[in-house]
Design a protein around this motif. Structure first.
Motif, mmCIF file in Angstrom:
data_model
loop_
_atom_site.group_PDB
_atom_site.id
_atom_site.type_symbol
_atom_site.label_atom_id
_atom_site.label_comp_id
_atom_site.label_asym_id
_atom_site.label_seq_id
_atom_site.Cartn_x
_atom_site.Cartn_y
_atom_site.Cartn_z
ATOM 1 N N LEU A 167 0.843 -1.194 0.000
ATOM 2 C CA LEU A 167 0.000 0.000 0.000
ATOM 3 C C LEU A 167 0.876 1.241 0.000
ATOM 4 O O LEU A 167 1.945 1.255 0.608
ATOM 5 C CB LEU A 167 -0.893 0.038 1.246
ATOM 6 N N ASP A 217 5.938 16.147 3.173
ATOM 7 C CA ASP A 217 5.143 16.807 2.147
ATOM 8 C C ASP A 217 4.221 15.793 1.472
ATOM 9 O O ASP A 217 4.696 14.851 0.836
ATOM 10 C CB ASP A 217 6.100 17.427 1.122
ATOM 11 N N ALA A 270 2.462 15.877 -1.138
ATOM 12 C CA ALA A 270 2.590 15.784 -2.591
ATOM 13 C C ALA A 270 3.710 14.815 -2.977
ATOM 14 O O ALA A 270 3.645 14.135 -3.996
ATOM 15 C CB ALA A 270 2.861 17.155 -3.177
ATOM 16 N N LEU A 271 4.735 14.754 -2.131
ATOM 17 C CA LEU A 271 5.867 13.876 -2.429
ATOM 18 C C LEU A 271 5.670 12.479 -1.866
ATOM 19 O O LEU A 271 6.166 11.512 -2.426
ATOM 20 C CB LEU A 271 7.152 14.449 -1.824
ATOM 21 N N PHE A 272 4.993 12.390 -0.736
ATOM 22 C CA PHE A 272 5.043 11.134 -0.001
ATOM 23 C C PHE A 272 3.775 10.286 -0.059
ATOM 24 O O PHE A 272 3.841 9.083 0.094
ATOM 25 C CB PHE A 272 5.414 11.393 1.465
ATOM 26 N N GLY A 323 1.967 9.118 -2.280
ATOM 27 C CA GLY A 323 1.910 8.040 -3.260
ATOM 28 C C GLY A 323 3.076 7.076 -3.195
ATOM 29 O O GLY A 323 3.203 6.193 -4.024
ATOM 30 N N ARG A 324 3.944 7.261 -2.208
ATOM 31 C CA ARG A 324 5.120 6.387 -2.141
ATOM 32 C C ARG A 324 4.831 5.097 -1.402
ATOM 33 O O ARG A 324 3.926 5.013 -0.595
ATOM 34 C CB ARG A 324 6.251 7.125 -1.423
ATOM 35 N N TYR A 325 5.674 4.125 -1.677
ATOM 36 C CA TYR A 325 5.582 2.836 -0.981
ATOM 37 C C TYR A 325 6.612 2.815 0.146
ATOM 38 O O TYR A 325 7.641 3.507 0.062
ATOM 39 C CB TYR A 325 5.826 1.697 -1.962
ATOM 40 N N GLU A 331 10.364 2.897 -0.290
ATOM 41 C CA GLU A 331 10.985 4.091 -0.886
ATOM 42 C C GLU A 331 11.307 5.138 0.171
ATOM 43 O O GLU A 331 11.778 6.219 -0.168
ATOM 44 C CB GLU A 331 10.047 4.702 -1.933
ATOM 45 N N ALA A 373 11.528 15.590 4.350
ATOM 46 C CA ALA A 373 11.095 15.489 2.968
ATOM 47 C C ALA A 373 12.157 15.963 1.993
ATOM 48 O O ALA A 373 12.196 15.538 0.846
ATOM 49 C CB ALA A 373 9.842 16.331 2.765
ATOM 50 N N HIS A 433 5.531 7.877 -9.062
ATOM 51 C CA HIS A 433 4.973 6.840 -8.206
ATOM 52 C C HIS A 433 4.258 5.825 -9.067
ATOM 53 O O HIS A 433 3.221 6.094 -9.641
ATOM 54 C CB HIS A 433 4.001 7.452 -7.207
#
Lengths: 336, 300
Positions: free
Chosen positions: A109, A143, A145-147, A149-151, A154, B8, B17
């Motif tokens: 997820l 953030d 926007a950056l994080f 969508g990360r797995y 990563e 970040a 992604h």
């Protein structure tokens, strides 16, 4: 601090059966947590310290019933579990952050979905849960926007632990149980996460149960501290008072084993020798008597109760109890 | 206690992604061996599906006069049997292509069935643990007492010959190993903290299995099942060979191998063809499953 504690635990006990033999019969019990009682006041941080295997993590899991206790009562904000308080309500009010930042996130997820999972389970709409997850990520200093969508793979360990904190906060709990939550992090990252926890506590009015084997970190984080040994509470009280003047020989030994950079504060006292006894077959009487420098006959015979010792302090040691028959009994008590 | 600057800033922002499965697909596409195998399998599958429209000879029509002709034999009428003829004078190419239909069907369908049933049983056993696990897994262990070939033969023998019966017996044969893999993966996933975290957030068992367990368990089980397709094909061929599967004159590779074995001295190349097809398809499935396994292996 209001009179009614946020969490009151009475006589919590968990023995894990050890099965053996051909038929898998129970041959013994690991006495992980044996009848512990304590309170956590609203807005405070209770630190729990102790060696590996002393029952700290089991206590944490018992508090939100990830492990079913054999006995004991949990009263959250005046409502007993099963008596006015449902398990799902308890689990919404009390959340937990685990030690292993990687194992506590589903690798399949995205971190955004992981955070949104709890609110979704509680019926929040997908879009609202996503927005909440982004807000929480921002709160823990990532953030969205950056994080979002990360797995998990990563992210670095510190980032993952921030995500875990955000996930724990997603249900707006009042109590956060931090089970060695910073122990696996680098010192610099650990400091950042500790500061974050401090800020969140102030902003959101949280109450923490902070479990760690790192005495410095516990001192930094906690208002009160609970020392555990082999599934028992040996001493509980205000952190500064206990660190300054430990009453239980185990607490004293634990604190003296703490490395200090200040030459004046170095102790010549020998730290504890050997390992704790096997929790499958704990020694009779006081569980600490096998390693205690003051152990006497009463310690081998009778188990000391957790008795009051001064201001908001409780100690389970015969030395603290004038009626115990211990030769040193009463001396320290009078001094205090 | 100043809040630290967000960690970040450590990661470069321009990272795309991708979903996990997109990554798996990308890695699989880069795997030349797996892609070659996939191409071969796809070609065979297409040929099998389009068999009636490929302009092949009638796979059922034999000729007493032209039995067991060699590869590339051309009749006086000008028809070339590219792969020779079998013991009844039927065109081998047509029979192999038509045979692919049944053989692939008997290889894939039992495994798909067993994948569904076995995963369900294994995940249930692994997630529930305790007595449920004991009941399911010990029952499954009973099937392990018999070699799979023997079990397939026994079930098919008891039920009688026929395609649907061999389908059933092969499904039964493959449920236990798949369930066992699913159970062991589920048990290990179940012990991870994120499942506890999900329980702590109040989710029920069904939701946790759907969101947190399936995604982590089905992948490895799927890889394992892919590898079983070749075994299923060989077992199905074996059943046909023993007269328990497909009935003549239906073209099926195992059955063809059986009927052609008498010709092994007179036309060894022709007689070996069905076996070669089984071999090629099996090895392609195995290599493809190997490729899938490495593609799904997430490196940290």
């Amino acid at each position: 601090m209001s009179a009614q504690p946020l969490l009151r635990v009475t006589g919590l006990r968990k023995f894990f059966p050890v099965r053996g033999g051909l038929l898998g019969r129970k041959v013994a019990d690991v006495q992980a947590v044996d009848g512990i009682s304590f309170e956590v006041a609203r807005g405070e941080t209770l630190g729990i310290v102790g060696e590996s295997g002393c029952g700290k993590s089991t206590t944490a899991r018992l508090l939100i019933r990830l492990v079913e206790p054999d006995a004991g009562e949990i009263v959250f904000d005046g409502l007993g579990l099963g008596d006015g308080l449902t398990l799902s309500e308890l689990r919404r009010q009390a959340q937990m952050v685990f030690q292993d930042s990687y194992a506590s996130l589903n690798p399949r997820l995205t971190v955004g979905d992981s955070i949104a999972f709890g609110p979704r389970v509680h019926g929040m709409k997908a879009a609202a849960a996503r927005a909440l997850a982004q807000d929480l990520l921002r709160r823990v200093g990532l953030d969205p926007a950056l994080f979002a969508g990360r797995y998990p793979h990563e992210l670095s360990g510190g980032q993952r632990q921030r995500v875990n904190i955000a996930r724990a906060l997603a249900l707006s709990p009042r109590l956060l149980i931090l089970d060695e939550a910073v122990s696996a992090l680098d010192k610099s990252v650990e400091a950042q996460v500790l500061n974050l926890l401090g800020d969140l506590k102030a902003e959101l009015g949280l109450t923490y149960v902070f479990i760690s084997h790192d005495l410095d970190v516990v001192r930094f984080m906690s208002d009160r501290v609970m020392v555990m040994y082999l599934g028992k509470v040996v001493e509980i009280g205000d952190v500064e008072a206990i660190y300054a003047d430990p009453r239980h020989p185990y607490t004293a030994a634990l604190l003296s084993a703490m490395p200090s950079t200040d030459p004046d504060r170095r102790t010549e006292e020998a730290p504890l020798a050997g390992d704790p006894p096997n929790p499958i077959d704990p020694p009779p009487g006081c569980r600490f008597h096998t390693r205690c420098p003051f152990a006497e006959e009463p310690c081998r015979r009778a188990e000391p109760g957790l008795n009051p010792a001064g201001d908001r302090r409780q100690v389970a040691c015969h030395v603290n109890d004038p009626s115990s028959g211990h030769s040193r009994a009463g001396r320290q008590g009078e001094a205090a | 206690m100043a809040p630290p600057p967000a960690a970040a800033t450590i990661l470069p922002p321009a990272q795309r992604h991708r979903g996990y499965w997109a990554g798996v697909g990308r890695r699989l596409l880069r795997d030349r061996v797996a892609m070659a195998c996939a191409a071969v399998l796809l070609a065979i599958l297409l040929a099998a599906l389009l068999a009636p429209w490929l302009g092949l000879a009638d796979p059922y029509r034999g000729s007493i006069a032209r039995r067991l002709r060699p590869i590339g034999f051309t009749t006086p009428q000008g028809f070339t049997h590219w792969l020779g003829t079998d013991e009844q004078g039927r065109d081998m190419l047509a029979r192999l292509v038509h045979g692919a239909r049944l053989s692939l069907f008997l290889g894939v369908v039992p495994v798909v069935n067993a994948f569904v049933i076995g995963s369900a049983l294994g995940i249930l056993a692994g997630y529930a643990g305790g007595k449920v696990n004991m009941a399911i897994m010990r029952t499954i262990d009973v099937f392990y007492a018999f070699p799979s070939v023997l079990l397939a033969i026994a079930i098919s023998g008891a039920l009688g010959a026929g395609i649907s019966n061999s389908l059933l017996s092969l499904t039964i044969v493959f449920v236990p190993p798949i369930a066992r893999v699913a159970e062991s993966v589920t048990t290990s996933v179940r012990a991870l903290d994120f499942v506890d975290a999900a329980r702590a957030s109040g989710a029920g068992a069904f939701t946790i299995i759907r969101v947190h367990v399936l995604g982590n368990v089905l992948g490895p089980v799927f890889v394992y099942a892919t590898g079983l397709v070749s075994v299923a094909m060989i077992l199905a061929s074996g059943l046909s060979f023993l007269g328990l599967g497909t009935r003549p004159p239906e073209p099926e590779w195992g059955l063809m191998l059986n009927t052609l074995r008498t010709a092994i001295y007179s036309q060894p190349l022709v007689a070996a063809l069905p076996g070669a097809m089984i071999f090629v398809v099996s090895i392609c499935f195995n290599l493809l499953s190997d490729g899938l396994r490495s593609a799904m292996d997430v490196k940290l």
